[in-house]
Motif scaffolding. Structure first.
Motif, PDB file in Angstrom:
ATOM      1  N   UNK B  21      40.192  16.408  31.803  1.00 34.03           N
ATOM      2  CA  UNK B  21      39.538  17.425  31.011  1.00 34.03           C
ATOM      3  C   UNK B  21      38.346  18.044  31.734  1.00 34.03           C
ATOM      4  N   UNK B  22      38.085  19.300  31.403  1.00 30.76           N
ATOM      5  CA  UNK B  22      36.994  20.049  32.023  1.00 30.76           C
ATOM      6  C   UNK B  22      36.323  20.869  30.943  1.00 30.76           C
ATOM      7  N   UNK B  23      35.007  20.739  30.835  1.00 32.05           N
ATOM      8  CA  UNK B  23      34.284  21.428  29.771  1.00 32.05           C
ATOM      9  C   UNK B  23      33.098  22.167  30.362  1.00 32.05           C
ATOM     10  N   UNK B  24      32.887  23.396  29.917  1.00 32.98           N
ATOM     11  CA  UNK B  24      31.797  24.205  30.434  1.00 32.98           C
ATOM     12  C   UNK B  24      30.879  24.661  29.306  1.00 32.98           C
ATOM     13  N   UNK B  25      29.574  24.663  29.587  1.00 37.89           N
ATOM     14  CA  UNK B  25      28.606  25.163  28.608  1.00 37.89           C
ATOM     15  C   UNK B  25      28.421  26.676  28.763  1.00 37.89           C
ATOM     16  N   UNK B  26      28.944  27.237  29.860  1.00 35.48           N
ATOM     17  CA  UNK B  26      28.857  28.676  30.087  1.00 35.48           C
ATOM     18  C   UNK B  26      30.251  29.281  29.949  1.00 35.48           C
ATOM     19  N   UNK B  27      30.289  30.548  29.560  1.00 32.78           N
ATOM     20  CA  UNK B  27      31.569  31.230  29.394  1.00 32.78           C
ATOM     21  C   UNK B  27      32.284  31.335  30.733  1.00 32.78           C
ATOM     22  N   UNK B  28      33.542  30.964  30.726  1.00 34.83           N
ATOM     23  CA  UNK B  28      34.354  31.027  31.939  1.00 34.83           C
ATOM     24  C   UNK B  28      35.347  32.182  31.854  1.00 34.83           C
ATOM     25  N   UNK B  29      35.475  32.927  32.929  1.00 32.25           N
ATOM     26  CA  UNK B  29      36.471  33.998  32.978  1.00 32.25           C
ATOM     27  C   UNK B  29      37.825  33.468  33.416  1.00 32.25           C
ATOM     28  N   UNK B  30      37.785  32.346  34.099  1.00 30.35           N
ATOM     29  CA  UNK B  30      39.008  31.674  34.498  1.00 30.35           C
ATOM     30  C   UNK B  30      38.646  30.241  34.849  1.00 30.35           C
ATOM     31  N   UNK B  31      39.651  29.382  34.910  1.00 31.44           N
ATOM     32  CA  UNK B  31      39.447  27.991  35.318  1.00 31.44           C
ATOM     33  C   UNK B  31      40.375  27.711  36.497  1.00 31.44           C
ATOM     34  N   UNK B  32      39.808  27.163  37.549  1.00 29.49           N
ATOM     35  CA  UNK B  32      40.565  26.819  38.753  1.00 29.49           C
ATOM     36  C   UNK B  32      40.646  25.302  38.861  1.00 29.49           C
ATOM     37  N   UNK B  47      45.361  28.274  38.477  1.00 31.03           N
ATOM     38  CA  UNK B  47      44.331  29.105  37.857  1.00 31.03           C
ATOM     39  C   UNK B  47      44.783  29.433  36.449  1.00 31.03           C
ATOM     40  N   UNK B  48      43.877  29.282  35.501  1.00 31.93           N
ATOM     41  CA  UNK B  48      44.144  29.683  34.127  1.00 31.93           C
ATOM     42  C   UNK B  48      43.215  30.836  33.782  1.00 31.93           C
ATOM     43  N   UNK B  49      43.817  31.896  33.272  1.00 30.78           N
ATOM     44  CA  UNK B  49      43.046  33.095  32.962  1.00 30.78           C
ATOM     45  C   UNK B  49      42.929  33.284  31.466  1.00 30.78           C
ATOM     46  N   UNK B  50      41.960  34.063  31.074  1.00 29.38           N
ATOM     47  CA  UNK B  50      41.841  34.427  29.664  1.00 29.38           C
ATOM     48  C   UNK B  50      43.124  35.114  29.224  1.00 29.38           C
ATOM     49  N   UNK B  51      43.562  34.805  28.012  1.00 28.63           N
ATOM     50  CA  UNK B  51      44.779  35.414  27.503  1.00 28.63           C
ATOM     51  C   UNK B  51      46.015  34.578  27.771  1.00 28.63           C
TER      52      UNK B  51
END
Lengths: 114, 112
Positions: B21-32, B47-51
């Protein structure tokens, strides 16, 4: 196709010296990023260059500088080396700077400061 | 602030499944997602993108919950070659920059 190549692979320097690390991206890739990786941690972003222009800078002191050449290769320079600069320096290339672009890493340069 | 990964380490036997698992406190535009073996370069996985769009490895799946800013990497029927340190990362500078802020890593060990 050749991957990202970095040179040298290993380097030993003493405090106060200067170092230049080199990176050749994958053919066709126009963006190069530099990362510092300390043992046991994830890579930390230092710089990103695209079309010879700096597109991003991480939280590193001015002793760190970089440039990108017309052939898209890149150099990372570090002045006045400190013991804390000992790390693996990774170069990554991508087609461009978009958030949907995979970054392809080289094997890195292991820098040791005595 | 870097993303936070959990667990810090996982030990499996071949054929078992794992979730990182990966958690961010800032908004991510994508996750690598990347995997790094000892002494080697990080290798791109996904890579996972918004949408919901995904790019990457056919044999690895992942999810990205944009509302919670959380991503999970699913490793099924693990193989010895899956051993390594897994890093998640997200762009730190907006949609036009690919500079990544990485988590601290999850060490995965697969035994025969």
């Amino acid at each position: 196709d050749a991957g990202v190549t970095q040179s040298p692979t290993h380097l030993i320097k003493t405090r106060g010296q200067h170092v230049t690390l080199r990176c050749s991206p994958i053919s066709g890739h126009k963006s190069v990023s530099w990362y510092q990786q300390v043992l046991g941690q994830g890579p930390q972003f230092i710089f990103q260059y695209y079309e010879k222009e700096e597109r991003g800078r991480g939280n590193f002191p001015d002793r760190f500088s970089a440039r990108q050449f017309p052939n898209y290769s890149s150099e990372l320079n570090v002045n006045a080396l400190l013991l804390g600069d000992s790390a693996l320096y990774l170069c990554a290339s991508s087609l461009w700077t978009g958030v949907d672009q995979p970054q392809h890493f080289g094997d890195g340069t292991r820098l040791s400061i005595l | 602030q870097q993303p936070v990964q959990s667990p810090q380490a996982v030990i499996l036997r071949e054929g078992e499944d794992a979730v990182i698992n990966c958690s961010s406190s800032k908004a991510l535009y994508s996750v690598h997602w990347y995997r790094q073996k000892h002494g080697e370069a990080p290798i791109f996985l996904m890579i996972l993108l918004k949408g919901g769009e995904q790019k990457g490895h056919d044999k690895i799946s992942a999810s990205f919950n944009e509302k919670k800013q959380q991503s999970s990497l699913y490793l099924t029927a693990s193989q010895l070659s899956y051993s390594g340190t897994y890093f998640c990362g997200g762009p730190a500078g907006g949609t036009s920059y690919g500079k990544l802020t990485f988590g601290q890593g999850t060490i995965l060990t697969v035994h025969p």
